[in-house]
Structure formats: C-alpha cells, structure tokens
Design an enzyme around this catalytic site. Structure first.
Site, short mmCIF file in Angstrom:
data_model
loop_
_atom_site.label_atom_id
_atom_site.label_comp_id
_atom_site.label_asym_id
_atom_site.label_seq_id
_atom_site.Cartn_x
_atom_site.Cartn_y
_atom_site.Cartn_z
N GLU A 76 0.89 -1.17 0.00
CA GLU A 76 0.00 0.00 0.00
C GLU A 76 0.92 1.22 0.00
O GLU A 76 1.51 1.55 1.03
CB GLU A 76 -0.87 0.02 1.26
CG GLU A 76 -1.71 -1.21 1.48
CD GLU A 76 -2.97 -1.24 0.64
OE1 GLU A 76 -3.18 -0.31 -0.18
OE2 GLU A 76 -3.74 -2.18 0.79
N CYS B 99 -2.17 9.07 2.64
CA CYS B 99 -1.96 8.55 1.28
C CYS B 99 -3.20 8.83 0.43
O CYS B 99 -3.10 9.08 -0.76
CB CYS B 99 -1.65 7.07 1.33
SG CYS B 99 -2.80 6.16 2.33
P1 NAP Z 1 8.55 5.11 4.52
O1 NAP Z 1 9.81 5.85 4.72
O2 NAP Z 1 8.45 4.15 3.41
O3 NAP Z 1 8.24 4.40 5.92
C1 NAP Z 1 7.22 3.46 6.04
C2 NAP Z 1 7.77 2.24 6.79
O4 NAP Z 1 8.77 1.61 5.97
C3 NAP Z 1 8.48 2.61 8.09
O5 NAP Z 1 8.24 1.61 9.03
C4 NAP Z 1 9.94 2.63 7.68
O6 NAP Z 1 10.83 2.43 8.76
C5 NAP Z 1 9.98 1.47 6.73
N1 NAP Z 1 11.10 1.49 5.79
C6 NAP Z 1 11.83 2.54 5.37
N2 NAP Z 1 12.77 2.13 4.49
C7 NAP Z 1 12.63 0.79 4.36
C8 NAP Z 1 13.30 -0.20 3.59
N3 NAP Z 1 14.30 0.09 2.77
N4 NAP Z 1 12.89 -1.48 3.69
C9 NAP Z 1 11.86 -1.81 4.49
N5 NAP Z 1 11.19 -0.91 5.26
C10 NAP Z 1 11.57 0.37 5.19
O7 NAP Z 1 7.31 6.03 4.33
P2 NAP Z 1 7.09 7.49 4.87
O8 NAP Z 1 7.71 8.38 3.88
O9 NAP Z 1 7.46 7.62 6.29
O10 NAP Z 1 5.49 7.51 4.78
C11 NAP Z 1 4.81 8.18 3.81
C12 NAP Z 1 4.53 7.34 2.57
O11 NAP Z 1 3.69 6.25 2.90
C13 NAP Z 1 3.79 8.15 1.55
O12 NAP Z 1 4.23 7.86 0.25
C14 NAP Z 1 2.35 7.67 1.72
O13 NAP Z 1 1.52 7.91 0.63
C15 NAP Z 1 2.55 6.25 2.04
N6 NAP Z 1 1.37 5.70 2.71
C16 NAP Z 1 0.55 4.87 2.01
C17 NAP Z 1 -0.61 4.36 2.59
C18 NAP Z 1 -1.52 3.41 1.83
O14 NAP Z 1 -2.33 2.75 2.45
N7 NAP Z 1 -1.45 3.33 0.52
C19 NAP Z 1 -0.91 4.71 3.91
C20 NAP Z 1 -0.05 5.57 4.58
C21 NAP Z 1 1.10 6.05 3.98
P3 NAP Z 1 11.60 3.67 9.44
O15 NAP Z 1 10.56 4.57 9.99
O16 NAP Z 1 12.41 3.01 10.47
O17 NAP Z 1 12.40 4.31 8.35
#
Ligand code: NAP
Length: 460
Positions: free
Chosen positions: A228, A262
């Site tokens: 997602e 999102c």
């Molecule tokens: P993010 O950096 O991808 O973080 C989300 C999760 O992924 C965190 O637990 C993060 O851990 C982990 N993570 C980061 N790098 C990773 C890697 N290389 N491998 C595995 N896990 C990893 O996302 P964000 O920027 O904080 O959040 C915003 C994004 O999420 C936006 O693009 C938003 O649209 C999307 N989102 C989508 C939905 C949906 O349902 N479609 C809902 C909410 C948010 P750490 O915090 O430890 O880095």
C-alpha cells in the site's frame, strides 16, 4: 539513535529507544514461528474472543492512546481519538465476520464434489508507517490473527511508543506470546527479514522506495507481498456540482491528518465554468484555518509529523515555484518552533514542475482548471499513482461514467477518498497491489486450498 519520540509541535526529543539486536530479532521470529504451530489450531471463536478483547481495551484507553499519537506525530487530538475508534471497529469487524469470510467455498465442478478451504500460511512481517499508527496496524494484524497467522510488526521509527502500546494491548488481552510481536528496528534492517525462511509473507504500507526494497527481497525468496504505497488523489469538480459542499469536502480531503494521508485529495481539478468560484471559496476556507497546537481542540491544522517532513514539503513548493508554479495561498513554513507548514494552494502547474509529478504529503493543494469532463479524467489519470480519486457531481450517472474511466483502486462520488472496515482499500500503478480491509483483506495471506472428492473408480 534512530528510534525516537520527537514531539513535532515543539521539535523536542522526548524519548529514545535502543534498537533490538539481531539476536533479539531472531528470537522474536523463532517465537512467532513456534506460536504459529499452536495458533493455527485454535478455533475461530477463540481468535474472535481475543480480538474483541483487544478492541475493548483500545476503546477503554482511547484518551491516553490518542494523546500518544498526537505527541509522536502531531495528529489533532480529536482525530487521534477517531483513529482509535476506527481501529477498534476494524478489529471487531474481523472478529465478528472472520469465521463467515473463512468458511469453505463450495465449487460446482463437472464431476465430483469440490470446495475451497482457507488455511493460514504462517508468520507474516508487516512494515507500517507513522501517519495512522494504530489504524495501519489494525488493517494487517486483525484479519491475519483471525485467520490463524502470527504477525511481526516493524513500525515507523518516529512512533515507537504507539508501537509498544499496541503490543501491550495484545498482551493485556491475553494473546499468547509470539502471536503479535513488535520489532523495534529501523527500516534499513526490515527488508533483509524477507529472506528468513520462517517468514511466509510480507506487507508494507509506506513509500515506493521502501515498498520496492521489501517486495524485491520477498520476490527473490518467492514470497507473497502486499504493498500500500503513495497516492496523488484527484478531486474532480464537475459543472453541476454543489460548489459549497464540494469546497467543504475539499478542505477536509486536503487537511485531514494535517494533510499527511496517502488518500488525501491532493490535485483539485475543476471544469472551467465553476473553477473560479470553487478556487475562491477553497482559498477563503483554507486561509481561515486555525493552525497550532494539536492538543488544543480548537486547532484545525496541526504540525507535520516531523521537521524533516516539513523541510521536504517546503522544498517541494520552492522547487515548483522556481519552475513556474504560482502560489495562490501560503507557501511558507509557519514562523514558530515545530514542524508547521502554511495551508498552501499552487496553480499554473504542468509536467516538469515538482508538484505536478510528485506526491504532496502535507497541507499543500495543487489546482488545475480544465475544459470539460474528459479533460478532467485525462488529467486525473496522468499520474504514476492510482490510489483513490473523487468526483463531485449532482448527476450520479455522470459520476459513474467518470468513475468507470478512472484508473485507481478506489473512486468516491461526492466524498473524498475515505476508509472503513467493510470497504476494500488499495491501489493500482505505483500505489501498490493487493487489498486490505473488507472480505478481500482477510484473503491475502491464506492458502486457498482446493479439496476435491471423487467417487472411487478404476483408473482410465
Ligand atoms: P517510509 O519511509 O516508506 O516508511 C514506512 C515504513 O517503511 C516505516 O516503518 C519505515 O521504517 C519502513 N522502511 C523505510 N525504508 C525501508 C526499507 N528500505 N525497507 C523496508 N522498510 C523500510 O514512508 P514514509 O515516507 O514515512 O510515509 C509516507 C509514505 O507512505 C507516503 O508515500 C504515503 O503515501 C505512504 N502511505 C501509504 C498508505 C496506503 O495505504 N497506501 C498509507 C499511509 C502512507 P523507518 O521509519 O524506520 O524508516
């Protein structure tokens, strides 16, 4: 130390946490695998009873849990309370309906009898984002614990206290050790876990980069993933829309959760006959929002989740303006301590300008004026993302016609994209694949086993 509570309202560090060592993570995975051997054999009634207890505890502790959300990621306190209730609703929904969703499905083969039986597959890894710290976890944990899978959650590093509080709720409800486990580790260590043979499936809600990293590792080891990811939802206003109501929903769609959803409405697209009226009223309402402390119940827009997020958004606005975008409202950081950004509207956008091409995660709206419905649809589809779009019109037939031509996982008519336990959630294109919530969500990580019964006969 990468795992910390930093209050985004003041940018002060409240608490820091040591990451789990590799040995501790290995022990947690082993415990989840051991727990699966037992949990898979419990009845749906036992699983439902446990989930109902978790949901009841969540409701009981609503006030303190919501305060934790606000402290760690800046959500308005009333919206934090709403998130706790929504999460409890999701948990209750799977506890109440799970057995029915998982009942055998009879088939009608040409010969003999056959049916599909749904069975759990094992330990799952869920990687979750900070923007809805309880709701995102509920979407994955509740259906899978109901199925009989066991769940490891690696939560976002900026919401460690929420992550621990969720695990505590499961413990207090009497969950056997290993059925629900919080892994206190940073994102860079999460993807490697997909190679562990004890983990049978992975799910990530978050950015494209994190999703691609985890899913490619899972793919290498032939494991299923659900993603997602981001969204760039269009909010389309047609000529016959009720403009005042559309404007009210546009404000909610853009600034709910301080703009960090999102499924927030991000691109506002109005047909030219109503564009001026919509834009003027939208600007007026956004400009009057009370920005401030998210614990204050009169505040309408709080801080962003972190200073880094606010810096990134301000930079995205600056890059867009440098490339020719016009600022109709806001455009700057709010002058106060904390991760605040002004409510902002950008116009005069075209391909090559940052906010045309990238997701906007915060209280910044992009506005587009189009000739007619077809141009609105074409622009809405001109996005690498495909999460959810909305269309405002008083003619439901026309709304359906628009919905049919939109390439997203969800389309809402006369409402911004939204979520509830019994509606499937997920996207197309770079917004990911698979579905959470509803009956679809509980069928993602199950073995859909065919059982065929034949009359015993001689081989041909
Ligand atoms: P993010 O950096 O991808 O973080 C989300 C999760 O992924 C965190 O637990 C993060 O851990 C982990 N993570 C980061 N790098 C990773 C890697 N290389 N491998 C595995 N896990 C990893 O996302 P964000 O920027 O904080 O959040 C915003 C994004 O999420 C936006 O693009 C938003 O649209 C999307 N989102 C989508 C939905 C949906 O349902 N479609 C809902 C909410 C948010 P750490 O915090 O430890 O880095």
């Amino acid at each position: 130390m990468s795992i910390q509570t930093i209050d985004p309202t003041t940018n002060t560090t409240v608490r820091s946490f040591e990451e789990m060592t590799d040995t501790a993570v290995d022990a947690a995975v082993a415990q989840a695998a051991k727990a699966f051997d037992h949990w898979r054999t419990t009845t749906y009634q036992q699983q439902a009873d446990l989930l109902h207890k978790v949901a009841a505890l969540m409701r009981e502790k609503k006030a303190s849990l919501a305060r934790l959300i606000t402290l760690e990621m800046g959500k308005l306190i009333s919206q934090g309370e709403g998130e706790i209730i929504l999460s409890a609703d999701i948990i209750d929904y799977y506890a109440t309906n799970g057995a029915q969703f998982l009942a055998d499905t009879p088939l009608n083969p040409e010969y003999g009898k056959a049916f599909i039986r749904y069975s759990p597959i094992g330990v799952l890894l869920g990687v979750e984002p900070w923007n809805f710290p309880f709701y995102q976890v509920a979407r994955l944990a509740a259906p899978n614990i109901m199925v009989g899978n066991t769940v490891l959650i690696k939560h976002a590093s900026i919401v460690p206290q929420c992550a621990i509080a969720i695990e505590d709720l499961f413990k207090e409800a009497g969950t056997p050790a290993g059925v629900y486990t919080n892994l206190l580790i940073s994102g860079k260590r999460a993807s490697a876990l997909a190679s562990d043979e004890r983990i049978k499936g992975v799910s990530l809600t978050g950015s494209e980069a994190a999703g691609a990293s985890l899913a490619s590792e899972a793919g290498k080891y032939l494991k299923k993933s659900v993603l997602e990811l981001g969204g760039d939802d269009a909010f389309i206003v047609l000529e016959d829309a009720d403009i005042d109501k559309a404007v009210d929903w546009a404000v909610v769609g853009r600034i709910n959760n301080n703009g960090e959803c999102c499924i927030a409405s991000k691109r506002f697209i109005a047909v030219e006959t109503v564009a001026d009226e919509f834009l003027e009223k939208f600007k007026d309402k956004l400009s009057k929002l009370k920005v401030g402390d998210p614990m204050d119940r009169t505040t309408e827009l709080g801080p962003m989740s972190s200073e880094a997020a606010a810096v990134d958004l301000a930079d995205q606005v600056k890059r867009s303006v440098d490339a020719g975008a016009k600022v109709l409202l806001g455009g700057k950081r709010v002058e106060c301590p904390g991760a605040f950004m002004e409510p902002t509207i950008l116009t005069d956008l075209k391909p090559g300008i940052a906010v045309f091409d990238e997701e906007l995660f915060g209280p910044v709206a992009s506005f587009y004026r189009v000739k007619d419905e077809q141009e609105a649809i074409d622009l809405a589809n001109d996005s690498p993302f495909g999460l959810g779009d909305s269309v405002f019109t008083q003619d439901i037939e026309k709304g359906m016609w628009v919905a049919d031509q939109i390439d997203t996982g969800m389309v809402f008519i006369n409402h911004p994209t939204w979520t509830q336990a019994d509606l499937p959630f997920g996207g197309t294109k770079r917004s990911g694949y698979g579905r959470e919530l509803s009956e679809l969500g509980i069928h993602e990580f199950v073995n859909k086993k065919l059982i065929r019964i034949s009359e015993l006969s001689d081989p041909l």
